[in-house]
Design a protein around this motif. Sequence first.
Motif, PDB file in Angstrom:
ATOM      1  N   PRO A  44       0.807  -1.235   0.000  1.00  0.00           N
ATOM      2  CA  PRO A  44       0.000   0.000   0.000  1.00  0.00           C
ATOM      3  C   PRO A  44       0.832   1.273   0.000  1.00  0.00           C
ATOM      4  O   PRO A  44       0.474   2.272  -0.632  1.00  0.00           O
ATOM      5  CB  PRO A  44      -0.827  -0.125   1.286  1.00  0.00           C
ATOM      6  CG  PRO A  44      -0.916  -1.603   1.521  1.00  0.00           C
ATOM      7  CD  PRO A  44       0.381  -2.166   1.051  1.00  0.00           C
ATOM      8  N   ASP A  45       1.956   1.279   0.713  1.00  0.00           N
ATOM      9  CA  ASP A  45       2.827   2.459   0.763  1.00  0.00           C
ATOM     10  C   ASP A  45       4.054   2.232  -0.119  1.00  0.00           C
ATOM     11  O   ASP A  45       5.184   2.529   0.266  1.00  0.00           O
ATOM     12  CB  ASP A  45       3.273   2.745   2.197  1.00  0.00           C
ATOM     13  CG  ASP A  45       3.871   1.511   2.870  1.00  0.00           C
ATOM     14  OD1 ASP A  45       3.807   0.421   2.260  1.00  0.00           O
ATOM     15  OD2 ASP A  45       4.423   1.634   3.978  1.00  0.00           O
ATOM     16  N   GLY A  46       3.830   1.712  -1.337  1.00  0.00           N
ATOM     17  CA  GLY A  46       4.934   1.246  -2.172  1.00  0.00           C
ATOM     18  C   GLY A  46       5.536   2.275  -3.095  1.00  0.00           C
ATOM     19  O   GLY A  46       6.235   1.906  -4.043  1.00  0.00           O
ATOM     20  N   ASP A  47       5.321   3.555  -2.889  1.00  0.00           N
ATOM     21  CA  ASP A  47       5.947   4.562  -3.743  1.00  0.00           C
ATOM     22  C   ASP A  47       7.439   4.656  -3.428  1.00  0.00           C
ATOM     23  O   ASP A  47       7.851   4.675  -2.262  1.00  0.00           O
ATOM     24  CB  ASP A  47       5.290   5.931  -3.519  1.00  0.00           C
ATOM     25  CG  ASP A  47       3.839   5.940  -3.969  1.00  0.00           C
ATOM     26  OD1 ASP A  47       3.502   5.109  -4.842  1.00  0.00           O
ATOM     27  OD2 ASP A  47       3.057   6.730  -3.431  1.00  0.00           O
ATOM     28  N   SER A  48       8.249   4.706  -4.500  1.00  0.00           N
ATOM     29  CA  SER A  48       9.713   4.829  -4.377  1.00  0.00           C
ATOM     30  C   SER A  48      10.322   3.692  -3.562  1.00  0.00           C
ATOM     31  O   SER A  48      11.306   3.873  -2.841  1.00  0.00           O
ATOM     32  CB  SER A  48      10.086   6.183  -3.731  1.00  0.00           C
ATOM     33  OG  SER A  48       9.577   7.254  -4.485  1.00  0.00           O
TER      34      SER A  48
END
Length: 298
Positions: A44-48
């Motif tokens: 879910p918090d997989g940005d960068s």
Amino acid sequence: MKMIRHVCAGAVLMLLINIEGTFCLNPPQDVKLVGSYLQWKKPPDGDSVLYSLQYRRGFKSDDEWYNVTSHNGTELRFKITPEFYGAEFRVRAEKGNDVSEWKGSEKVQCVNTNSCVPVMKLLVKPEKVYVTMTHMDDSLEKEHGEHIEFNLSFWNVDNGGYSKVESIITNSQKQILELESGQNYCFQVQYLFYEKPYGNVSNQSCASIPETLEMMKSRDLLFIILTTLLVTAMCGVCIFLLFKHHKKVKQLLQPFRLEIPDHYLEFFRSGEFPLQACPSPSSQSLQSCDIIIVIENS
């Protein structure tokens, strides 16, 4: 006692906080094998977020994990090559100093590599070969069912060359081949998927087909008959030559006649050698009957 309890509770709480702080990222989602790829989804918090990939070949808890250096850390899948057959993967998310817990995959099987070959075993008996073909694992059968087949090839390798290759396409894992005794044959097998080659071709397995007991007895009997005929023919030729040239043979076999000189015959009859007349003294040549007188000076 209360003081000790409070200290222990505080230590456990701090340990839990540290563990929670260690895995402050959500792990990759839905890690699974799809065809020839290992793939997963972003957390879910997989940005960068980067992804670290490891593998091991054993499944014991103390087996060592190795980094997959060929993986691009930003990609959400990894192409599985044949050398990873039987391996297990795990992947985690990384962002700076923060990491997630590992998420593992299932064991890599034949359906994931497209390079497996059937396992072939031969049992050789007189005039027959029993061929057994098995799968390295059951993934192909589960995935493709009756559409996965065996293509069994075999050929004769005697007389310094190769005969025409014969093939049998079958779903059965056992085949009985009736082949010529006393000959050498080689065998190979490969998968067919929807009648097209699938995976790699197995190594050649060659075997000599033994003769039956009846064939061995027949060969020995034939050898005895031919030997007897050959000896009889040679004897017949010898007898024919003896009859045709019997006079010459008889002459050659007669003992050799020796003629004794006359003076020897005379000696044997009278006991004395015949005397020859001595030549005149004027003869210049010295004959066997000359008398030589030697006078010594005193």
